[in-house]
Each structure stands twice: as C-alpha cells, then as structure tokens.
Design a protein around this motif. Sequence first.
Motif, PDB file in Angstrom:
ATOM      1  N   GLY A  95      55.775 -56.646  10.459  1.00  0.00           N
ATOM      2  CA  GLY A  95      55.211 -56.729   9.107  1.00  0.00           C
ATOM      3  C   GLY A  95      56.007 -55.907   8.111  1.00  0.00           C
ATOM      4  O   GLY A  95      56.766 -56.439   7.283  1.00  0.00           O
ATOM      5  N   ARG A 123      56.081 -58.819  16.571  1.00  0.00           N
ATOM      6  CA  ARG A 123      55.206 -58.966  15.402  1.00  0.00           C
ATOM      7  C   ARG A 123      55.625 -57.940  14.358  1.00  0.00           C
ATOM      8  O   ARG A 123      55.318 -56.769  14.477  1.00  0.00           O
ATOM      9  CB  ARG A 123      53.745 -58.739  15.800  1.00  0.00           C
ATOM     10  N   MET A 180      56.548 -53.928  17.197  1.00  0.00           N
ATOM     11  CA  MET A 180      56.246 -54.016  15.767  1.00  0.00           C
ATOM     12  C   MET A 180      57.419 -53.360  15.012  1.00  0.00           C
ATOM     13  O   MET A 180      58.437 -53.041  15.606  1.00  0.00           O
ATOM     14  CB  MET A 180      54.917 -53.314  15.476  1.00  0.00           C
ATOM     15  N   THR A 181      57.253 -53.174  13.702  1.00  0.00           N
ATOM     16  CA  THR A 181      58.353 -52.646  12.890  1.00  0.00           C
ATOM     17  C   THR A 181      59.063 -51.459  13.541  1.00  0.00           C
ATOM     18  O   THR A 181      60.283 -51.387  13.569  1.00  0.00           O
ATOM     19  CB  THR A 181      57.820 -52.232  11.501  1.00  0.00           C
ATOM     20  N   ILE A 197      46.419 -62.026  15.206  1.00  0.00           N
ATOM     21  CA  ILE A 197      46.866 -60.878  16.004  1.00  0.00           C
ATOM     22  C   ILE A 197      45.853 -59.741  16.011  1.00  0.00           C
ATOM     23  O   ILE A 197      45.991 -58.795  16.770  1.00  0.00           O
ATOM     24  CB  ILE A 197      48.236 -60.360  15.508  1.00  0.00           C
ATOM     25  N   ASN A 250      45.627 -60.594  10.639  1.00  0.00           N
ATOM     26  CA  ASN A 250      44.689 -59.916  11.542  1.00  0.00           C
ATOM     27  C   ASN A 250      43.223 -60.081  11.143  1.00  0.00           C
ATOM     28  O   ASN A 250      42.354 -59.581  11.841  1.00  0.00           O
ATOM     29  CB  ASN A 250      45.056 -58.439  11.707  1.00  0.00           C
ATOM     30  N   ARG A 291      52.156 -51.690   3.332  1.00  0.00           N
ATOM     31  CA  ARG A 291      50.906 -52.322   2.906  1.00  0.00           C
ATOM     32  C   ARG A 291      50.045 -51.340   2.136  1.00  0.00           C
ATOM     33  O   ARG A 291      50.033 -50.160   2.442  1.00  0.00           O
ATOM     34  CB  ARG A 291      50.119 -52.817   4.127  1.00  0.00           C
TER      35      ARG A 291
HETATM   36  C1  LIG Z   1      49.842 -54.997  11.401  1.00  0.00           C
HETATM   37  C2  LIG Z   1      50.171 -55.430  12.759  1.00  0.00           C
HETATM   38  C3  LIG Z   1      51.523 -55.628  13.138  1.00  0.00           C
HETATM   39  C4  LIG Z   1      52.703 -55.363  12.241  1.00  0.00           C
HETATM   40  O1  LIG Z   1      52.861 -53.991  12.042  1.00  0.00           O
HETATM   41  P1  LIG Z   1      54.154 -53.381  11.302  1.00  0.00           P
HETATM   42  O2  LIG Z   1      54.229 -51.995  11.814  1.00  0.00           O
HETATM   43  O3  LIG Z   1      53.884 -53.466   9.853  1.00  0.00           O
HETATM   44  O4  LIG Z   1      55.317 -54.204  11.708  1.00  0.00           O
HETATM   45  C5  LIG Z   1      51.758 -56.080  14.425  1.00  0.00           C
HETATM   46  N1  LIG Z   1      50.746 -56.325  15.290  1.00  0.00           N
HETATM   47  C6  LIG Z   1      49.460 -56.147  14.957  1.00  0.00           C
HETATM   48  C7  LIG Z   1      48.398 -56.450  15.947  1.00  0.00           C
HETATM   49  C8  LIG Z   1      49.127 -55.683  13.681  1.00  0.00           C
HETATM   50  O5  LIG Z   1      47.835 -55.515  13.360  1.00  0.00           O
END
Ligand SMILES: *Cc1c(COP(=O)(O)O)cnc(C)c1O
Length: 233
Positions: free
Chosen positions: A219, A217, A201-202, A76, A55, A226
């Motif tokens: 993480g 996406r 996301m997660t 992203i 990002n 993190r």
């Molecule tokens: C950090 C981020 C993610 C991943 O987030 P998690 O909750 O850790 O999976 C996805 N998309 C964007 C735009 C992010 O900034």
Amino acid sequence: MLKENYSIVRENILKACEKAGRDPESVKLIAVSKTKPAEDIEEIYSLGQRDFGENKVQELSQKIEILPDDIKWHLIGHLQHNKVKYIIGKTELIHSVDSERLALTISKEAVKHNVTADVLIEVNVAGEESKFGVTTDETMELIEKISILPGIHICGLMTIAPFVADPEENRPVFRKLRELSVDIADKKIDNVSMSVLSMGMTNDYMVAIEEGATFVRVGTAIFGERQYNKGEN
Ligand SMILES: *Cc1c(COP(=O)(O)O)cnc(C)c1O
C-alpha cells in the motif's frame, strides 16, 4: 508521483525475484488502496495494475461500483460474518478466513449465489495478541473442517507479519508460513491447494519474495502514507 512509486515497487519485485532465482511471473503485486480515492486507483490501473486490495467491506463495495469491471479485488482485512453477503461473487480472493464460523457463512452465501469463493487462511504466525488469524497449530485442523464445505475453495495461506524496524526480522515468520503450507500440501486434502502465499507489505515485501511469497500486498510504497480518521484503524 504515484507512477514513480509504482515503478520502484515493480523494480524491487524484479530484483527480489532475481536474488531468489524466482520467475517474476510467480509473484503478483496487490496494490493496497484502502483509504485512497478512486482517482489514485485509476492512475495505477492505467499503468496496467489489475489486482487491488481493500480491508473494509463497505469501502470495497463503493469502489467496486465506480471502478472498472476488470479489476480483481482482494479482501485483505478482517471479515465479519454478517458482511459476507455484500461481497460474495465480487472478490478475486478473500485473504482473511480465520474461523469455521466465517467459512460456514462464506460457504452458505456462495452456494446461494452459485459461485465458488476462493479463500486463504489467515495465520498469526508470530502469535501477536493484537492480530487476527489462527495459530500455526490450529491451521491444519481448521483447513480440514473447511475443506468439506461446498462453495469455498482454499487456495493457500496469508499472514500479516509484525511491524519491525528491520525487515530481516520477519524472515523467520515468512519462512514458517511457507513451511506450514508445504506441510499442508503434503496432506493432499481434497479441495485444498496451497498454491498461494500472501505475505509481505511495504516494509518487508522483498524479504517475503525471497521466502516464497506469491502475492505481496503493498500500500504505502505505492499510494503514500494513509490518513486515518479518529476511531478507525
Ligand atoms: C494495509 C494492509 C497492507 C498494506 O500495508 P502497507 O504497509 O501500506 O504496504 C497489507 N496487508 C494488509 C492485510 C493490510 O491491512
């Protein structure tokens, strides 16, 4: 540890596809590696993962230099127009275009480098004040303006859903993004395709897949929590 996380996420993607009656090939996983060291990325890379998401432009540039050439990098996060020049031609996809001004800069740099930049329009579906992205109402107009620019190709839409306790709460958000993309596809605007829906996301990627995500996406579920330094986000 990372290996185990990764296979759980892959399994969950398969399960969500099965539940939704979707071809697993239609959903791509982006491993979001922001703040994580190169060694962690190499470990996931060695398991066959090629799409990674970052990002921040500076962190992305540093990682591009030291990591394998066949990684597909996804930007992203919010992109400042004065940083576009550092990443043009180096990304698979820019997920966060949300203004005509940013699109103009991307177009100009892409033409200069003789490349086409694939981008998504970031939509703030839930209308959260803290988030970047255009409103659903503004999306069509922005796309029409950007579609005529050289060197830039709109491939679809992206959204960051609200942080919620129960992922089901985000189902309407994902559904709305998909409906918006269908409406836009119906307009058949030159140089615009709506083949990509980057959402989930997660916390909610399985629901997003059920609602039509083509990129999720993820993480934390892969790389763990993190750690942020003060003043960063
Ligand atoms: C950090 C981020 C993610 C991943 O987030 P998690 O909750 O850790 O999976 C996805 N998309 C964007 C735009 C992010 O900034």
